[in-house]
Design a protein around this motif. Structure first.
Motif, PDB file in Angstrom:
ATOM      1  N   ARG A 128       0.868  -1.139   0.000  1.00 56.64           N
ATOM      2  CA  ARG A 128       0.131  -0.044   0.028  1.00 56.64           C
ATOM      3  C   ARG A 128       0.935   1.274  -0.180  1.00 56.64           C
ATOM      4  O   ARG A 128       2.053   1.324   0.527  1.00 56.64           O
ATOM      5  CB  ARG A 128      -1.006   0.011   1.303  1.00 56.64           C
ATOM      6  CG  ARG A 128      -1.821  -1.024   1.428  1.00 56.64           C
ATOM      7  CD  ARG A 128      -2.912  -0.831   2.377  1.00 56.64           C
ATOM      8  NE  ARG A 128      -2.532  -0.414   3.598  1.00 56.64           N
ATOM      9  CZ  ARG A 128      -2.102  -0.898   4.784  1.00 56.64           C
ATOM     10  NH1 ARG A 128      -2.655  -2.282   4.664  1.00 56.64           N
ATOM     11  NH2 ARG A 128      -1.858  -0.268   5.778  1.00 56.64           N
ATOM     12  N   PRO A 129       0.258   2.491  -0.704  1.00 54.82           N
ATOM     13  CA  PRO A 129       1.205   3.656  -0.726  1.00 54.82           C
ATOM     14  C   PRO A 129       1.775   4.053   0.691  1.00 54.82           C
ATOM     15  O   PRO A 129       2.787   4.586   0.794  1.00 54.82           O
ATOM     16  CB  PRO A 129       0.108   4.482  -1.071  1.00 54.82           C
ATOM     17  CG  PRO A 129      -0.857   3.844  -1.862  1.00 54.82           C
ATOM     18  CD  PRO A 129      -0.881   2.409  -1.199  1.00 54.82           C
ATOM     19  N   LEU A 169       3.559   8.894  -4.645  1.00 51.32           N
ATOM     20  CA  LEU A 169       2.804   7.974  -3.811  1.00 51.32           C
ATOM     21  C   LEU A 169       1.318   8.754  -3.443  1.00 51.32           C
ATOM     22  O   LEU A 169       0.315   7.895  -3.471  1.00 51.32           O
ATOM     23  CB  LEU A 169       3.367   7.971  -2.176  1.00 51.32           C
ATOM     24  CG  LEU A 169       4.558   6.948  -2.303  1.00 51.32           C
ATOM     25  CD1 LEU A 169       5.341   6.919  -0.888  1.00 51.32           C
ATOM     26  CD2 LEU A 169       4.130   5.541  -2.463  1.00 51.32           C
ATOM     27  N   ASP A 170       1.119  10.094  -3.386  1.00 53.72           N
ATOM     28  CA  ASP A 170      -0.243  10.533  -3.318  1.00 53.72           C
ATOM     29  C   ASP A 170      -0.993  10.328  -4.561  1.00 53.72           C
ATOM     30  O   ASP A 170      -2.040  10.318  -4.334  1.00 53.72           O
ATOM     31  CB  ASP A 170      -0.028  12.259  -3.170  1.00 53.72           C
ATOM     32  CG  ASP A 170       0.623  12.631  -2.008  1.00 53.72           C
ATOM     33  OD1 ASP A 170       0.767  11.908  -0.697  1.00 53.72           O
ATOM     34  OD2 ASP A 170       1.483  13.726  -1.965  1.00 53.72           O
ATOM     35  N   GLY A 201      -5.422   6.382  -7.208  1.00 54.34           N
ATOM     36  CA  GLY A 201      -5.789   5.293  -8.006  1.00 54.34           C
ATOM     37  C   GLY A 201      -4.920   5.178  -9.248  1.00 54.34           C
ATOM     38  O   GLY A 201      -5.341   4.398 -10.222  1.00 54.34           O
ATOM     39  N   ALA A 202      -3.851   6.057  -9.472  1.00 58.97           N
ATOM     40  CA  ALA A 202      -2.860   5.782 -10.519  1.00 58.97           C
ATOM     41  C   ALA A 202      -1.977   4.520 -10.230  1.00 58.97           C
ATOM     42  O   ALA A 202      -1.184   4.938  -9.747  1.00 58.97           O
ATOM     43  CB  ALA A 202      -2.067   7.077 -11.030  1.00 58.97           C
ATOM     44  N   HIS A 203      -2.359   3.548 -11.131  1.00 59.09           N
ATOM     45  CA  HIS A 203      -1.542   2.332 -10.859  1.00 59.09           C
ATOM     46  C   HIS A 203      -0.479   1.813 -12.072  1.00 59.09           C
ATOM     47  O   HIS A 203      -0.258   0.802 -11.951  1.00 59.09           O
ATOM     48  CB  HIS A 203      -2.591   1.470 -10.674  1.00 59.09           C
ATOM     49  CG  HIS A 203      -3.411   1.424  -9.240  1.00 59.09           C
ATOM     50  ND1 HIS A 203      -4.297   0.618  -9.121  1.00 59.09           N
ATOM     51  CD2 HIS A 203      -3.279   2.190  -8.312  1.00 59.09           C
ATOM     52  CE1 HIS A 203      -4.830   0.887  -7.894  1.00 59.09           C
ATOM     53  NE2 HIS A 203      -4.188   1.892  -7.362  1.00 59.09           N
ATOM     54  N   SER A 204      -0.150   2.833 -12.811  1.00 59.35           N
ATOM     55  CA  SER A 204       0.788   2.783 -13.760  1.00 59.35           C
ATOM     56  C   SER A 204       1.548   3.789 -13.940  1.00 59.35           C
ATOM     57  O   SER A 204       1.154   5.042 -13.671  1.00 59.35           O
ATOM     58  CB  SER A 204       0.418   1.908 -15.031  1.00 59.35           C
ATOM     59  OG  SER A 204      -0.273   2.884 -15.706  1.00 59.35           O
ATOM     60  N   ILE A 205       2.850   3.704 -14.360  1.00 60.87           N
ATOM     61  CA  ILE A 205       3.587   5.208 -14.694  1.00 60.87           C
ATOM     62  C   ILE A 205       2.950   5.866 -15.948  1.00 60.87           C
ATOM     63  O   ILE A 205       2.753   7.029 -15.753  1.00 60.87           O
ATOM     64  CB  ILE A 205       4.768   4.762 -15.376  1.00 60.87           C
ATOM     65  CG1 ILE A 205       5.881   6.065 -15.499  1.00 60.87           C
ATOM     66  CG2 ILE A 205       4.974   3.879 -16.578  1.00 60.87           C
ATOM     67  CD1 ILE A 205       5.942   6.860 -14.175  1.00 60.87           C
TER      68      ILE A 205
END
Length: 312
Positions: free
Chosen positions: A160-161, A184-185, A190-194
């Motif tokens: 988890r972040p 991390l923020d 919900g941003a789960h990829s670069i």
């Protein structure tokens, strides 16, 4: 006792362990001469014949590294599924108070935090996933690569972040601290990829688009799926795909997902890496146009001089 130890260590045992279990030096030599044991690394023996499995190779490296050693970096990431494929070199970390001889095929890292970073239960000895993530950010070739490690680890629900943030805080010296903390923020929302991180930063925020929800779960009769970016109020979905090429199965899955969104009354836009990274202003302009046509009363803004977004 010796049999159980070998079973726990993927068929490996060290000379010191064998002696502690009651064997003599001559008995160890006899096993080697008979071909029942074979040395893999200095004072580390395989008690089986045939090919050496990956798990045994990992155990061999950490056993050779000695007391307090743990698998770390890419090797620890491999064990928890953070990497899709294992690397040729094996990475171990040892306490900085010790120095060891070079180990063939192994990269040795020295750390004063090995004891704190070690996972309390997992075997072979390895760093906690959060520590592994931070280690990989520090050996990354670029900040983009470092951010992708965090996004992937959280996107795959390996950690988890907040746990990664705690691991970051525990490091006195850290490259890209501000960038990693900011990422991390974004991962938290919900941003789960670069690629999703870049869309959030360079397209949505930079151009003043409305805030979208991310990783929105849609449950249908055929199962559940996830929208990468959803502007729910306006019925607009943005799907982001960072893969250079799609296998047929993946293309069909994406097509079914897009078609399902259309059936549900949503407009679907799809962008790849070249779009979001190469021309974020053009992407923002297109998304803004669709949003305004769907009822958004706001207006995009230029992110910088030369930005191609048209401001009403």
């Amino acid at each position: 006792m010796l049999d159980q130890l070998c079973a726990d260590q993927c068929g490996l045992v060290t000379r010191a362990q064998a002696l502690a279990c009651g064997m003599t030096v001559e008995a160890i030599r006899a096993q080697v001469r008979a071909g029942r044991w074979r040395p893999l690394l200095h004072a580390v023996y395989a008690t089986f014949t045939g090919p050496v499995p990956r798990g045994s190779a990992l155990w061999a490296a950490v056993l050779r590294a000695g007391p307090g050693a743990v698998l770390s970096h890419e090797s620890a990431a491999e064990l928890v599924g953070l990497l899709d494929e294992g690397t040729t070199l094996i990475h171990v970390s040892v306490p900085s108070s010790r120095r060891i001889a070079a180990i063939p095929g192994t990269v040795v890292h020295y750390s004063s935090r090995v004891a704190e970073a070690r996972h309390p239960l997992r075997l072979p000895p390895q760093t906690r996933i959060e520590e592994t993530v931070v280690d990989l950010t520090q050996t990354a070739a670029s900040v983009e690569q470092a951010l992708s490690v965090i996004a992937r680890a959280c996107g795959r629900r390996l950690t988890r972040p907040d746990r990664v943030a705690a691991a970051l805080s525990a490091r006195k010296r850290l490259r890209w601290r501000a960038e990693l903390s900011a990422a991390l923020d974004d991962v938290t929302v919900g941003a789960h990829s670069i690629l999703e991180l870049r869309y959030l930063r360079d397209v949505e925020r930079a151009h003043g688009l409305p805030r979208a929800s991310r990783q929105h779960t849609v449950v249908r009769r055929g199962g559940r799926r996830y929208d990468d970016v959803r502007y729910a109020q306006f019925g607009v979905v943005v799907e982001l795909d960072g893969r250079a090429a799609h296998p047929d199965e993946t293309r069909w899955r994406d097509m079914r997902r897009d078609n399902a969104s259309v059936v549900d009354g949503r407009r679907v836009l799809r962008y790849g890496w070249a779009d979001v990274v190469g021309q974020p202003c053009a992407v923002a302009a297109q998304v803004a146009t669709v949003l305004r046509a769907s009822g958004w009363r706001g207006a995009p803004r230029r992110c910088a001089p030369g930005c191609t977004v048209l401001v009403p």
